[in-house]
Design an enzyme around this catalytic site. Structure first.
Site, PDB file in Angstrom:
ATOM      1  N   ASP A  36      36.420  35.489  32.881  1.00 52.61           N
ATOM      2  CA  ASP A  36      36.409  36.097  34.193  1.00 52.61           C
ATOM      3  C   ASP A  36      37.796  36.325  34.507  1.00 52.61           C
ATOM      4  OD1 ASP A  36      33.828  35.207  34.557  1.00 52.61           O
ATOM      5  OD2 ASP A  36      34.337  33.304  35.639  1.00 52.61           O
ATOM      6  N   LYS A  58      35.419  39.579  38.109  1.00 51.48           N
ATOM      7  CA  LYS A  58      34.442  39.917  39.832  1.00 51.48           C
ATOM      8  C   LYS A  58      35.508  39.780  40.806  1.00 51.48           C
ATOM      9  CE  LYS A  58      30.230  37.630  37.990  1.00 51.48           C
ATOM     10  NZ  LYS A  58      29.379  36.600  38.148  1.00 51.48           N
ATOM     11  N   MET A 170      36.308  30.273  48.184  1.00 52.43           N
ATOM     12  CA  MET A 170      35.828  31.856  48.397  1.00 52.43           C
ATOM     13  C   MET A 170      35.670  31.949  49.712  1.00 52.43           C
ATOM     14  SD  MET A 170      33.187  32.330  45.015  1.00 52.43           S
ATOM     15  CE  MET A 170      32.535  30.775  45.645  1.00 52.43           C
TER      16      MET A 170
END
Length: 251
Positions: A36, A58, A170
């Site tokens: 990631d 991402k 997030m």
């Protein structure tokens, strides 16, 4: 041809010293690593020179590969005879989609081993001295994702308030909606909040304020992801000893 094993490995919040021994050994020995974007450069520097490194980083609204394609990539690599380290920031099973990747692998007969990592919330608590629970402030802690489909329709009532700590992953981009949602669910505007950017890294920042000021807290301080939003009385506790330990750790 033998089928390889998929290792779902938690890289923790970024400091190599916070890796488990199992994670460190797998990273150092791996021939193929699918990683990631949140995995720190310091941890990526531990990989062997000839390792095949595949980034599936991402970002909001822009993915190198869709999650379904990542799942299948892992399976195909393993079916090609490779042992694969799937390296994730934090813990693979805490907002890391490790469960989805493991399910597909097992459905294709591929062996999976999960190696836990220190999640961002645990790393935050240790690095800042903000306890997730405290006998005088909170006996319940909840983790939620602030960047997900149907945020406004989710019921967060009861997750934050007296005796509770709410940690939002997030949530930087949706801070205004989060503050509005929580106050609509019954929290008072003066509930204390902390926003922690780059948890447990040398560039970590902690900013604090009331819930009603959360959007301004994020914008005025130019907070960027990755960051956690922590809501509850634990964020307002002042402990000079803990603050000194954190300061010394980053000198």
């Amino acid at each position: 041809m033998r089928t390889g094993t998929i290792f779902l490995v938690g890289a923790g919040p970024g400091d190599p010293d916070l890796l488990t021994l199992r994670a460190a050994r797998l990273i150092e020995a791996a021939e193929v690593i699918v990683h990631d974007g949140l995995v720190s450069p310091e941890i990526m520097a531990m990989t062997r020179p000839d390792a095949r490194l595949i980034s599936v980083a991402k970002k909001r609204a822009r993915h190198t590969l869709p999650q379904d394609d990542i799942n299948m990539l892992l399976v195909q690599l393993a079916q090609g005879g490779h042992d694969v380290v799937r390296l994730k920031g934090g813990d693979p099973l805490v907002f890391g989609r490790g469960g989805e990747e493991a399910e597909l692998a097992k459905a294709h007969g591929v062996k999976v081993e999960i190696v836990p990592g220190i999640s961002a919330a645990n790393g935050m608590a240790a690095a800042t001295g903000i306890p997730l629970t405290h006998r005088d402030a909170a006996s319940i802690v909840s983790f939620v994702a602030g960047q997900c489909k149907g945020l406004s329709d989710q019921d967060w009532s009861g997750l934050a308030g007296k005796g509770r700590t709410l940690v939002i992953y997030m949530g930087v981009k949706t801070a205004p909606q989060i503050a509005e949602k929580l106050m609509a669910d019954g929290l008072t505007p003066d509930v204390p909040v902390a926003v922690v950017e780059n948890v447990a890294r040398s560039e970590m920042r902690v900013v604090r304020g009331p819930l009603a000021g959360l959007p301004d807290l994020v914008t005025d301080n130019n907070i960027k992801s990755p960051a956690l939003i922590v809501i509850g009385d634990v964020t307002a506790r002042e402990d000079a000893h803990l603050e000194q330990l954190v300061l010394e750790a980053h000198q």
